[in-house]
Design a protein around this motif. Sequence first.
Motif, PDB file in Angstrom:
ATOM      1  N   LYS A  73      -4.770   7.778  -3.229  1.00 25.23           N
ATOM      2  CA  LYS A  73      -3.739   7.484  -4.222  1.00 25.23           C
ATOM      3  C   LYS A  73      -2.347   7.775  -3.655  1.00 25.23           C
ATOM      4  O   LYS A  73      -1.434   6.956  -3.785  1.00 25.23           O
TER       5      LYS A  73
ATOM      6  N   VAL B 228      -0.126   4.027  -9.148  1.00 21.66           N
ATOM      7  CA  VAL B 228      -1.562   3.813  -9.351  1.00 21.66           C
ATOM      8  C   VAL B 228      -1.957   4.453 -10.674  1.00 21.66           C
ATOM      9  O   VAL B 228      -1.613   5.614 -10.934  1.00 21.66           O
TER      10      VAL B 228
ATOM     11  N   ILE C 270      -8.329  -0.289  -6.712  1.00 18.40           N
ATOM     12  CA  ILE C 270      -7.166   0.449  -7.184  1.00 18.40           C
ATOM     13  C   ILE C 270      -6.425  -0.403  -8.204  1.00 18.40           C
ATOM     14  O   ILE C 270      -6.080  -1.550  -7.928  1.00 18.40           O
TER      15      ILE C 270
END
Length: 103
Positions: A36, A47, A79
Amino acid sequence: MNGIKNAVFTDKSIRLLGKNQYTFNVESGSTRTEIKQWVELFFGVKVIAMNSHRLPIKVKGRRVRSIKGHKKHYKRMIITLQPGYSIPPLRKKRKELELKNTK
C-alpha cells in the motif's frame, strides 16, 4: 520498487480497470502495508482496499493442492483506488488492449 514485480493484464484485470481496481504481481514476502505504501508513494494515489491471493501451482496441465518445496515466488494483489485517482500508464494500456480486441 522492490515489492511490486509487474502489472497484470488478463481479461479479468482489464474489466477491473473500469471499477478503478488495478492488478499487480508482488513478491510473496511483501506485506499488505508495504505494498500500500509503495503504490501510494510511487503513483501518487490513495488506496482504499487491497485483496491478495496466491496462484495455484500447475503440474502437467492439472492443478495440485500442495507440492512440498514447490511454490510461486509471487502473489497477486488487486488494489482499489479512491474515486478520482487513476494510474495513467495502465489506463493507456487498457485502451490499447480494447482497441486490439475489437479488430
